[in-house]
Enzyme design. Structure first.
Site, PDB file in Angstrom:
ATOM      1  N   TYR A   1       0.922  -1.087   0.058  1.00 41.29           N
ATOM      2  CA  TYR A   1      -0.067   0.049   0.020  1.00 41.29           C
ATOM      3  C   TYR A   1       0.711   1.312   0.156  1.00 41.29           C
ATOM      4  O   TYR A   1       0.299   2.254   0.332  1.00 41.29           O
ATOM      5  CB  TYR A   1      -0.895  -0.028   1.136  1.00 41.29           C
ATOM      6  CG  TYR A   1      -1.969  -0.869   1.132  1.00 41.29           C
ATOM      7  CD1 TYR A   1      -1.901  -2.412   0.905  1.00 41.29           C
ATOM      8  CD2 TYR A   1      -3.361  -0.384   1.176  1.00 41.29           C
ATOM      9  CE1 TYR A   1      -3.009  -2.996   0.847  1.00 41.29           C
ATOM     10  CE2 TYR A   1      -4.460  -1.466   1.034  1.00 41.29           C
ATOM     11  CZ  TYR A   1      -4.250  -2.803   0.965  1.00 41.29           C
ATOM     12  OH  TYR A   1      -5.165  -3.562   0.872  1.00 41.29           O
TER      13      TYR A   1
ATOM     14  N   LYS B   1       4.427 -14.966   3.350  1.00 33.95           N
ATOM     15  CA  LYS B   1       4.908 -15.404   2.244  1.00 33.95           C
ATOM     16  C   LYS B   1       6.183 -15.463   2.074  1.00 33.95           C
ATOM     17  O   LYS B   1       6.780 -14.906   0.854  1.00 33.95           O
ATOM     18  CB  LYS B   1       3.948 -14.846   0.967  1.00 33.95           C
ATOM     19  CG  LYS B   1       3.986 -15.766  -0.361  1.00 33.95           C
ATOM     20  CD  LYS B   1       3.158 -16.886  -0.277  1.00 33.95           C
ATOM     21  CE  LYS B   1       3.380 -17.786  -1.686  1.00 33.95           C
ATOM     22  NZ  LYS B   1       2.380 -19.159  -1.446  1.00 33.95           N
TER      23      LYS B   1
ATOM     24  N   ASP C   1      -1.154 -18.892   2.205  1.00 33.74           N
ATOM     25  CA  ASP C   1      -2.141 -19.856   1.309  1.00 33.74           C
ATOM     26  C   ASP C   1      -2.592 -20.993   2.224  1.00 33.74           C
ATOM     27  O   ASP C   1      -3.589 -21.119   2.186  1.00 33.74           O
ATOM     28  CB  ASP C   1      -1.443 -20.009   0.035  1.00 33.74           C
ATOM     29  CG  ASP C   1      -0.073 -20.382  -0.065  1.00 33.74           C
ATOM     30  OD1 ASP C   1       0.689 -19.932   1.211  1.00 33.74           O
ATOM     31  OD2 ASP C   1       0.462 -21.067  -0.874  1.00 33.74           O
TER      32      ASP C   1
ATOM     33  N   ASP D   1      -5.825  -7.176   4.728  1.00 35.75           N
ATOM     34  CA  ASP D   1      -7.087  -6.677   4.061  1.00 35.75           C
ATOM     35  C   ASP D   1      -7.956  -7.966   3.697  1.00 35.75           C
ATOM     36  O   ASP D   1      -9.105  -7.993   3.790  1.00 35.75           O
ATOM     37  CB  ASP D   1      -6.564  -5.717   2.970  1.00 35.75           C
ATOM     38  CG  ASP D   1      -7.690  -4.973   2.272  1.00 35.75           C
ATOM     39  OD1 ASP D   1      -8.743  -5.060   2.859  1.00 35.75           O
ATOM     40  OD2 ASP D   1      -7.595  -4.728   1.042  1.00 35.75           O
TER      41      ASP D   1
END
Ligand code: NAI
Length: 335
Positions: free
Chosen positions: A126, A173, A206, A230
């Site tokens: 962001y 990740k 994931d 988010d």
């Protein structure tokens, strides 16, 4: 608190004015006296003044230190940059906190979900640093700093300690983004050492998404970067009845802005079909922040009592009640 009981009110776009009006009426019904400073931000303001988050709005919050905010729409693909991101970054509202809990009577896949999302709110993908490298090639920069990662990890552990929660799960990740997510994770590990009573675990995003859908009860506090936070916020909302019932807050050192997880819902705007509970519960978090725990407890009980009766369910919960029906019921049950 510098200016006692003055609160900035941002009605926002779409369903924002309807749900903020409902939330204000509930706060007023508790008897807590608040002076609302109404300020405008959002798409209409952009048309008029060329900025969707004018400096006057930020200055109002800097002065009052607390805001209740309706959702603000952001154009997709082009147009102005997100006013929500601008607000969080300008005021250093670094911790986005979203409690996700099952509510008796609200139809959902699970009955006993009780977790808190703690999302880093100022950087990551962001950062807004995007550019075209060549025709057909764009670059978007994910910024991760040690300072912001340590700060949000510390916030999550302190929240866990305060709320007697037993486990923090850092979501990442770092198998792919070894440097950026690697730094976020390493900072969480460093902070975890200071909280031996709180279990710390790590999970790849994931796998986390799959585990949340198949067994959300194993999670307690989720610590995430901006984008993952988010996305998983909406997923978690879906576990407990949807966006109409999940509140949120954006907390900084100097000020705090309370808003629901949901957006401006243009598909139902103006129809008085929106579920105001998410913003009413955000307002109750605001009252807690202001030290008005008794009023906050009364609102939460009244919302729970209301939602326990399916006659008060709005369309998002499978019912046919209107925003006004549900607001009236919450007000009547305040006791
Ligand atoms: P959304 O959250 O506005 O709507 C998603 C779906 O949930 C829609 O079907 C909507 O009708 C429903 N919904 C949302 N809130 C509801 C409520 N209180 N009661 C009943 N149903 C509700 O998400 P969407 O459509 O992706 O975004 C619309 C706009 O909102 C976009 O411009 C987006 O940028 C903005 N947005 C703003 C946020 C904020 O101000 N914090 C947060 C998320 C999105």
């Amino acid at each position: 608190m510098a200016n006692d009981r003055e609160v900035t009110l941002i009605p926002g776009d779409g369903i924002g004015p309807e749900v903020t009006e409902a939330a204000v009426s509930i706060v007023e019904a508790t008897g807590v006296s608040i002076q609302w400073e109404r300020v405008e931000a959002g798409s209409d303001v952009f048309q008029k003044y060329g900025s969707a988050m004018p400096e006057g709005v930020l200055n109002s919050i800097r002065r009052t230190r607390v805001a209740l905010k309706g959702p603000i729409g952001t154009p997709i693909g082009d147009g102005f940059k997100s006013p929500n991101v601008a607000l969080r970054q300008s005021l250093e509202l670094y911790a986005c906190v979203r409690p996700v809990a099952s509510i008796p009577g609200v139809p959902s896949r699970y009955e006993d979900v009780d977790l808190v999302i703690v999302r880093e709110n100022t950087e990551g993908l962001y950062s807004g640093l995007e550019h075209r490298v060549a025709p057909g090639v764009v670059e978007s920069l994910k910024i991760v700093t040690e300072a912001a990662s340590l700060r949000i990890a510390r916030y999550a552990f302190e929240l866990a300690r305060r709320e007697r929660r037993s486990r923090i799960t850092a979501v990442h990740k770092a198998n792919i983004m070894k440097l950026s997510d690697g730094l976020f994770l390493e900072c969480a590990r460093r902070v975890a050492v200071d909280y031996s009573e709180i279990a710390f675990e790590e999970i790849i995003i994931d796998n986390c998404a799959m585990q949340l859908v198949s067994d959300p009860r194993r999670f307690d506090v989720l610590l995430l970067d901006n984008l993952y936070g988010d996305i998983l916020s909406d997923l978690c909302a879906g576990l407990v009845g949807g966006l109409g019932v999940v509140p949120g807050s954006n907390i900084g050192e100097d000020c705090a802005v309370f808003e629901a997880v949901h957006g401006s819902a243009p598909d139902i705007a103006g129809k008085r079909l929106a579920n105001p509970c998410a913003l009413i519960l955000s307002a109750s978090q605001m009252l807690r922040y202001l030290g008005e725990d008794a009023a906050a407890n009364r609102i939460e009980s009244a919302v729970r009592e209301t939602l326990a009766d399916t006659r008060h369910h709005t369309r998002d919960l499978g019912g046919s009640a209107t925003l006004d029906d549900i607001t009236t019921s919450v007000r009547d049950k305040l006791g």
